[in-house]
Design a protein around this motif. Structure first.
Motif, PDB file in Angstrom:
ATOM      1  N   ALA A  11       1.032  -1.118  -0.309  1.00 35.90           N
ATOM      2  CA  ALA A  11      -0.039  -0.386  -0.110  1.00 35.90           C
ATOM      3  C   ALA A  11       0.789   1.592   0.083  1.00 35.90           C
ATOM      4  CB  ALA A  11      -0.966  -0.081   1.281  1.00 35.90           C
ATOM      5  N   LEU A  14       3.165   1.412  -3.200  1.00 33.77           N
ATOM      6  CA  LEU A  14       2.255   2.255  -4.982  1.00 33.77           C
ATOM      7  C   LEU A  14       1.795   3.516  -4.776  1.00 33.77           C
ATOM      8  CD1 LEU A  14      -0.134  -1.022  -5.407  1.00 33.77           C
ATOM      9  CD2 LEU A  14       1.654   0.010  -6.731  1.00 33.77           C
ATOM     10  N   GLY A  15       1.754   3.234  -3.075  1.00 29.90           N
ATOM     11  CA  GLY A  15       1.710   5.086  -2.631  1.00 29.90           C
ATOM     12  C   GLY A  15       2.420   6.327  -3.061  1.00 29.90           C
ATOM     13  N   LEU A  79      -4.073   9.918  -1.049  1.00 29.20           N
ATOM     14  CA  LEU A  79      -4.193   9.246  -2.135  1.00 29.20           C
ATOM     15  C   LEU A  79      -5.639  10.023  -2.709  1.00 29.20           C
ATOM     16  CD1 LEU A  79      -3.710   5.606  -0.551  1.00 29.20           C
ATOM     17  CD2 LEU A  79      -2.841   6.619  -2.317  1.00 29.20           C
ATOM     18  N   MET A 112       1.859  11.326   0.571  1.00 32.92           N
ATOM     19  CA  MET A 112       2.028   9.944   1.284  1.00 32.92           C
ATOM     20  C   MET A 112       3.455   9.915   0.990  1.00 32.92           C
ATOM     21  SD  MET A 112      -0.189   8.920  -1.810  1.00 32.92           S
ATOM     22  CE  MET A 112      -0.392  10.030  -3.625  1.00 32.92           C
ATOM     23  N   GLY A 116       5.123   7.990   4.582  1.00 34.50           N
ATOM     24  CA  GLY A 116       5.333   6.418   4.176  1.00 34.50           C
ATOM     25  C   GLY A 116       6.124   6.042   5.054  1.00 34.50           C
ATOM     26  N   PHE A 169      -2.937   3.038  -9.949  1.00 39.22           N
ATOM     27  CA  PHE A 169      -2.004   2.506  -8.655  1.00 39.22           C
ATOM     28  C   PHE A 169      -2.114   3.480  -7.405  1.00 39.22           C
ATOM     29  CE2 PHE A 169       1.053   2.822 -12.052  1.00 39.22           C
ATOM     30  CZ  PHE A 169       1.875   1.856 -11.702  1.00 39.22           C
ATOM     31  N   SER A 173      -3.148   1.367  -4.760  1.00 37.21           N
ATOM     32  CA  SER A 173      -3.109   1.762  -2.845  1.00 37.21           C
ATOM     33  C   SER A 173      -3.907   1.804  -2.277  1.00 37.21           C
ATOM     34  CB  SER A 173      -2.618   3.188  -3.211  1.00 37.21           C
ATOM     35  OG  SER A 173      -1.980   3.342  -1.693  1.00 37.21           O
ATOM     36  N   ALA A 177      -4.220   0.307   1.754  1.00 41.94           N
ATOM     37  CA  ALA A 177      -3.622   1.226   2.471  1.00 41.94           C
ATOM     38  C   ALA A 177      -5.677   1.139   3.474  1.00 41.94           C
ATOM     39  CB  ALA A 177      -3.880   2.596   2.369  1.00 41.94           C
TER      40      ALA A 177
END
Length: 466
Positions: A11, A14-15, A79, A112, A116, A169, A173, A177
């Motif tokens: 998650a 991809l973010g 996101l 993100m 992250g 994407f 994500s 998430a």
């Protein structure tokens, strides 16, 4: 690694890849955007400026916001923002709208990136080092393949595709998430109890406004003067206003209790300052090639976007291959030899560009790309090691923030240089001038690397605000 941990890692990965992917894909889209909107090269350059200025501001601000409102909340909101901007951008009725949505996209993806790594550190207690290294691959890999992805999308579709590609994407994500990132504890909602005035003080809103307004005004003044071919009173006034705002920004940051960019650290730790100046210059050089060479290939050599993306992939591939090798070398010998070799390779690459002619075989371009790619791989590891060696542990967070700011400023300056040199249209003569300037800057970087001294035991001065 447990299934829940793998889901969380995927998650976050991809973010966070959306920020470097979107900042790099656009390098092969400049010529197409210039044609689609019928604009000067200097005007189209704002598609780069806007993204990096917004990222430079949003990432530290959102890092603070996550401590107050919760990391999971900020990540999910990022996101949603990125998804919405990517959906709307292809339908922009004008270039101004496209720039506005590009800024929104940058803010969303920066949200993100800002949280992250922290999410993985907090919620993954097993195999944490492996997880962080995987996230680094997401970040560096996305930046490396961005021009190739952009070239493929432009070859088969049009510029709108470089925004629409984000949608799967972002959606994947978000679903991962929502399921795998644990909810924030109640303490993370402390921001909800802050007054609006206090919240503005925490993020240093005056500093942000002065920095953004000053930088934009200075860029507008410089680029407008070059685009029109003459310096008018209006252009000079805008540029001077930008300089005045940036001077006010410096004065404000030196006095602020919670500065947006803690400039006092530069005076307190000169070794760290030296590293940041080197890093800024290295990024200045690298991104001048990263953004300038695709336009040369497409405009001067008439190479299509797909082949341009394939050629640019060699730049990123060299960086990715060299980075782990550089890590082992730097562990044994320290950062100085690697950084000196990096500067020499940049000098060689810049001088090699001067040998290119409109009819030179394309394989010659790959030599310059390889030199800059290897150099970037050495820099990405060497500069980080030099930063840690020159920064006391007590201010690692501050040092990392300043380090990223140097990266963004170097990137913005590279776009400014290309815009000023090229003016209204990208040309071969302008490309040669750009190569000469880069060679001179690379020689300066060589001299700085030779003067480098490995820092000894660092002192721990008091009073540096984070």
């Amino acid at each position: 690694m447990k299934a829940g941990s793998r889901g969380l890692l995927m998650a976050v990965g991809l973010g966070i890849l959306l920020n470097p992917l979107n900042s790099s894909m656009v390098s092969v889209a400049i010529a197409r955007l210039q044609e689609a909107f019928r604009l000067d090269f200097t005007v189209v350059s704002w598609i780069i400026f806007s993204f990096y200025i917004a990222s430079a501001i949003a990432q530290p601000v959102m890092g603070k916001a996550s401590d107050l409102f919760g990391r999971r909340n900020i990540f999910l909101l990022g996101l949603v923002v990125a998804f919405a901007a990517s959906m709307l951008a292809p339908f922009s009725p004008s270039f101004g709208w496209l720039i506005a949505l590009r800024i929104v996209q940058s803010v969303g993806t920066s949200m993100m990136v800002a949280v992250g790594m922290a999410l993985v550190r907090v919620h993954m207690t097993e195999n944490q080092a492996t997880a962080l290294s995987i996230l680094s691959i997401f970040l560096s890999g996305a930046a490396a393949v961005g021009p190739f992805v952009g070239g493929v999308l432009l070859h088969f579709w049009d510029w709108q595709a470089i925004f629409l590609v984000n949608i799967p994407f972002a959606a994947a994500s978000f679903l991962l998430a929502w399921r795998h990132i644990p909810k924030d504890d109640k303490g993370a909602a402390a921001g909800e109890r802050l007054s609006f005035r206090r919240w503005l003080a925490v993020i240093d809103a005056p500093g942000i406004v002065l920095f953004a307004a000053g930088l934009v005004a200075l860029l507008v003044g410089l680029l407008s003067a070059k685009s029109s071919g003459q310096i008018t009173i209006m252009h000079a006034a805008i540029g001077l206003i930008g300089l005045a705002l940036l001077a006010s920004f410096v004065r404000h940051e030196l006095r602020a209790a919670s500065p947006f960019i803690p400039l006092r650290a530069f005076a307190t730790y000169p070794a760290m300052t030296w590293v940041n100046v080197e890093f800024l210059l290295a990024n200045f050089l690298f991104y001048s090639i990263f953004f300038g060479l695709p336009s040369y290939l497409q405009t001067v050599r008439r190479i299509n976007e797909f082949d341009t993306g394939m050629l640019m992939l060699s730049l990123g591939a060299c960086s990715l291959v060299v980075s782990p090798i550089a890590g082992r070398w730097i562990d044994r010998s320290g950062p100085r030899p690697a950084l000196l070799l990096s500067a020499i390779l940049m000098t060689f690459g810049s001088l090699w560009l001067l040998t290119l002619q409109p009819y030179t075989p394309v394989i010659s371009v790959c030599i310059a790309l390889a030199a800059f790619g290897v150099s970037n791989g050495l820099n990405s590891v060497g500069m980080q090691a030099a930063l840690f060696a020159s920064s006391p542990k007590s201010i690692v967070g501050v040092a990392s923030g300043l380090f990223n700011t140097s990266r963004y400023l170097g990137t913005i300056l590279s776009s400014l240089l290309i815009g000023i040199v090229m003016g209204g249209a990208f040309s071969f003569s302008g490309f040669r001038v750009l190569s000469i300037i880069l060679a001179l800057l690379a020689l300066i970087l060589v001299a700085m690397s030779r003067r480098r001294r490995e820092p000894g035991q660092l002192q721990e001065p008091q009073g540096i605000s984070s």
